[in-house]
Structure formats: C-alpha cells, structure tokens
Design a protein around this motif. Structure first.
Motif, PDB file in Angstrom:
ATOM      1  N   MET A  96       8.817  43.689 102.159  1.00 40.10           N
ATOM      2  CA  MET A  96      10.073  44.336 101.800  1.00 40.10           C
ATOM      3  C   MET A  96       9.898  45.851 101.841  1.00 40.10           C
ATOM      4  N   PRO A  97      10.770  46.566 102.549  1.00 42.34           N
ATOM      5  CA  PRO A  97      10.556  47.998 102.756  1.00 42.34           C
ATOM      6  C   PRO A  97      10.578  48.827 101.472  1.00 42.34           C
ATOM      7  N   ASN A  98      11.402  48.432 100.491  1.00 43.24           N
ATOM      8  CA  ASN A  98      11.437  49.233  99.264  1.00 43.24           C
ATOM      9  C   ASN A  98      10.158  49.062  98.448  1.00 43.24           C
ATOM     10  N   ASN A  99       9.567  47.856  98.468  1.00 42.54           N
ATOM     11  CA  ASN A  99       8.289  47.653  97.778  1.00 42.54           C
ATOM     12  C   ASN A  99       7.181  48.451  98.447  1.00 42.54           C
ATOM     13  N   LEU A 100       7.161  48.419  99.774  1.00 38.62           N
ATOM     14  CA  LEU A 100       6.138  49.160 100.517  1.00 38.62           C
ATOM     15  C   LEU A 100       6.307  50.662 100.319  1.00 38.62           C
ATOM     16  N   GLN A 101       7.541  51.119 100.324  1.00 42.01           N
ATOM     17  CA  GLN A 101       7.802  52.546 100.108  1.00 42.01           C
ATOM     18  C   GLN A 101       7.278  52.994  98.741  1.00 42.01           C
ATOM     19  N   GLY A 102       7.547  52.191  97.699  1.00 41.53           N
ATOM     20  CA  GLY A 102       7.093  52.555  96.360  1.00 41.53           C
ATOM     21  C   GLY A 102       5.589  52.570  96.233  1.00 41.53           C
ATOM     22  N   ASN A 110       5.121  49.596  88.302  1.00 38.13           N
ATOM     23  CA  ASN A 110       6.233  49.327  89.209  1.00 38.13           C
ATOM     24  C   ASN A 110       6.740  50.675  89.708  1.00 38.13           C
ATOM     25  N   PRO A 111       6.193  51.152  90.834  1.00 36.23           N
ATOM     26  CA  PRO A 111       6.556  52.488  91.330  1.00 36.23           C
ATOM     27  C   PRO A 111       7.729  52.486  92.303  1.00 36.23           C
ATOM     28  N   ILE A 112       8.574  51.462  92.254  1.00 36.35           N
ATOM     29  CA  ILE A 112       9.664  51.331  93.221  1.00 36.35           C
ATOM     30  C   ILE A 112      10.641  52.503  93.097  1.00 36.35           C
ATOM     31  N   LEU A 113      11.133  52.970  94.239  1.00 36.33           N
ATOM     32  CA  LEU A 113      12.027  54.128  94.286  1.00 36.33           C
ATOM     33  C   LEU A 113      13.451  53.754  94.674  1.00 36.33           C
ATOM     34  N   GLU A 114      13.635  52.596  95.314  1.00 35.31           N
ATOM     35  CA  GLU A 114      14.955  52.142  95.760  1.00 35.31           C
ATOM     36  C   GLU A 114      15.129  50.679  95.364  1.00 35.31           C
ATOM     37  N   GLY A 115      16.357  50.301  95.010  1.00 35.99           N
ATOM     38  CA  GLY A 115      16.604  48.909  94.678  1.00 35.99           C
ATOM     39  C   GLY A 115      17.866  48.762  93.854  1.00 35.99           C
ATOM     40  N   ALA A 116      18.159  47.523  93.462  1.00 36.19           N
ATOM     41  CA  ALA A 116      19.331  47.220  92.642  1.00 36.19           C
ATOM     42  C   ALA A 116      19.020  45.983  91.816  1.00 36.19           C
ATOM     43  N   SER A 162      12.249  54.924  86.828  1.00 37.64           N
ATOM     44  CA  SER A 162      13.519  54.522  86.220  1.00 37.64           C
ATOM     45  C   SER A 162      14.178  53.405  87.022  1.00 37.64           C
ATOM     46  N   VAL A 163      13.976  53.391  88.348  1.00 38.90           N
ATOM     47  CA  VAL A 163      14.542  52.323  89.174  1.00 38.90           C
ATOM     48  C   VAL A 163      13.908  50.983  88.828  1.00 38.90           C
ATOM     49  N   GLY A 164      12.636  50.985  88.482  1.00 38.52           N
ATOM     50  CA  GLY A 164      11.919  49.744  88.208  1.00 38.52           C
ATOM     51  C   GLY A 164      12.358  49.021  86.958  1.00 38.52           C
ATOM     52  N   VAL A 165      13.110  49.694  86.085  1.00 36.89           N
ATOM     53  CA  VAL A 165      13.587  49.046  84.850  1.00 36.89           C
ATOM     54  C   VAL A 165      15.112  49.058  84.766  1.00 36.89           C
TER      55      VAL A 165
END
Length: 348
Positions: A190-196, A258-264, A284-287
C-alpha cells in the motif's frame, strides 16, 4: 453470537479459500456463501467504482430469508442491494471516507497508472457513497471523527458511531522493557504505508541510532512477494515478510510506531498494538478517528524531531511505557466495546 443472534455470511473472494478457513467460518456462522470477484477493464464504463463493480456478482444473490438486519461492510458491497426485499432493514458500516481514502492513496503513489486509478476511484466513490448511504436505513461509522462530521444535522437514530470491537478480556497486559525493539507493522504494497515507513527511515531512524545505543527497528508486513530490498541500505533494521503470527514481535517490542502521513478512517494497526500492551508513537494521521489523547493514550509527533523524541522517551522510561499502554487499554475498553451499541441497534 454473544448477542443472541444468528449470522449468515455472504462474502466476495478473489481467490480460493482454504478449506480449513471455510470450515471454521461455517462452525461459527449460519449459512456461508462465497461470490467470486471479477476483473475487467470494461468496469470503468459502468460509472461504478472499480471496487464495487468487481463485486457486481453480489447483485445476483437474492436473499430469500427476511433478515432483521443486513449489514454492508463498506460501500463496495452495495451491489447486493439489488437482491434484498423492501422489508429488509439495511445498515452500512462505513470503514473510511472512501473518496478521501483513495485520494490519499493517489497522493502517496509514485507510479502514474496506479496514481490515475486511485484518483478515478476517489471521484467515483464521491457520488457512489452518497447513493448507497441514501439507500440504507442506518449508517454506522467506525471513525468517531467521520461520524461527527456526517452526523451533524442527521437524525441520531440513522447515523451512529459503531467502532471496531475490542474485547477487553483478550488484551495483553503491558510488559514494560527498556531494551526492546521498535516495531512497525503494515502492508508494504500500500503506497501510504510505504510512504510513512520511508519518511521514518529517512528522517527519524538515524536520529534514534545516534541517541539510543540499543535501538533496533523491526518491520513486519506483506509485500505480495515483492520483497523489501530497499531496507538493505539501512542499518539496525530487521524485516519479517508476511509473518503468520505477530505475537512474538509484539512481546519483544518496547514501542509500536505508526508513521503514516496519508489515510482515512481508523488505523487498526494502532488499535491492535494497544490491545497487545505495546505503547504507541504515532503521527496525527495514525490516530485519526479514535479519540485517543496525546500524552495520555499515546505519544505523538508530526515532525522528525517530535517523533524521535517520543520514541526515545518510551525506550528509556519503563514507567512511561506502562502508563501509556495501560491508559490506552482502559480507553479502548470503555469506548471500543461495540456490543452495547450493536445491541441497541438490533433492539430498535
């Protein structure tokens, strides 16, 4: 089943299901029916999101029984609505703002074809989600943030908050340690996981290697056979490709990141780590959507220095690890036990 109801399952699959898994499902559920997902480039002309069009076989599944409640797990399975009777009460369980989710994936993706696909799904879901929600009797949000946004002006009996269920009895007691690993779990296709993860490796990882002599990062995730050769250029990194069980990794970890930067929607990896008794450091995105309080239930950081400092504090303070992990579990037990909320819905 603990609520005293019987449950039938109608599910879509993209590959054959292992007989043992099917046997387990049938032992716990009533009837279990599987519908094969289909792939076709012609789906784009239907005006439906590809995720829904690939499940169009559900439209041919006519449900003969009169159910007290039919729960759709996301808008992607909405083709099944064609097989329902007018008497069936339907609840849509909203896992994400799908349009926002695919837009976030598009921003994270580097490959043009994939980026275009995610953008198109985002546009199609904007209209599709609205149509599906209007067709359903209830809209059940797993994210409190998205529930609050959509619940404004809506009758409270129709739009409700129904978080992912957390069983307090199954939680693992926190096991503070000052020489454990830092654990990161996620699907790396998943690109958002890899990006984070790359953001963390390029901006936070070296800070911690310089500050904490025993620091080590453990990464676990599904790569769909692609491997993770890009990790070879980083020192103090241990990788587990598609592990069948994460219990030992959680047991050895001092901190979960959880260093994710993009998501919903709600990031279940954060919730899972808390259930395992591991304190969380997250962007903040991760929570998002959880209602967790920074400094109480987790430590947060949206800049490399903030993130590194939070991890360093937890690695060096066993007492803080226990406090953060215990408060997080107490919160989950109070807010994420969805049985009472679901019982109320079924009773109505």
């Amino acid at each position: 089943m603990s609520l005293g109801v019987s449950v039938d399952l109608l599910a879509t699959v993209s590959a054959d299901v292992h007989p043992s898994h099917l046997q387990l499902a049938r032992a716990k559920l009533g009837r279990v029916r599987l519908v094969r997902r289909r792939a076709s480039l012609f789906f784009w002309i239907t005006g439906m999101p590809y995720q829904a069009a690939s499940r169009s076989g559900l439209a041919k599944e006519y449900l003969a029984d009169d159910y007290d409640l039919v729960i759709l797990e996301s808008e992607a399975v909405a083709p099944v609505l064609k097989g329902l009777s007018a008497r069936d009460k339907v609840a849509l369980r909203v896992h994400n703002n799908e349009s926002a989710y695919f837009h976030a994936l598009a921003r994270s993706e580097k490959r043009f074809a994939k980026k275009a696909y995610y953008f198109l799904e985002s546009l199609l879901f904007r209209h599709w989600s609205r149509r599906v929600k209007n067709r359903c009797d209830y809209v059940l949000h797993i994210s409190h943030r998205e529930f609050s946004r959509e619940g404004v002006g809506e009758p409270s009996s129709r739009v409700r908050f129904l978080p992912p269920h957390v069983d307090a009895a199954a939680m693992q007691a926190p096991r503070p340690k000052t020489r454990g690993s830092v654990l990161c779990v996620g699907n790396l296709f998943m690109p958002n996981n890899l990006q984070g993860l790359l953001w963390y490796l390029e901006n936070v990882h070296e800070l911690l290697r310089a500050r904490v002599p025993f620091y080590k990062l453990v990464v676990a995730g599904n790569t769909r056979g692609a491997g993770a050769g890009f990790l070879d250029r980083y020192q103090s990194v241990e990788f587990h490709d598609s592990p069948t069980c994460l219990a030992s990794l959680y047991a050895d970890a001092s901190v979960f990141i959880n260093p994710i930067l993009e998501g919903a929607g709600v990031k279940m990896r954060s919730i899972n780590a808390m259930q395992q008794g591991v304190p969380l450091v997250s962007t903040s995105v991760g929570v998002e959507g959880t209602g967790l309080a920074p400094g109480v239930h987790y430590l947060g950081g949206d800049t490399p220095e903030e993130f590194a400092s939070a991890v360093e504090r937890l690695l060096s303070e066993a007492g803080l690890q226990e406090s953060i992990a215990s408060e997080a579990q107490r919160y989950l037990a109070e807010v994420f036990d969805s049985r009472a909320l679901l019982s109320e819905l079924l009773a109505s």
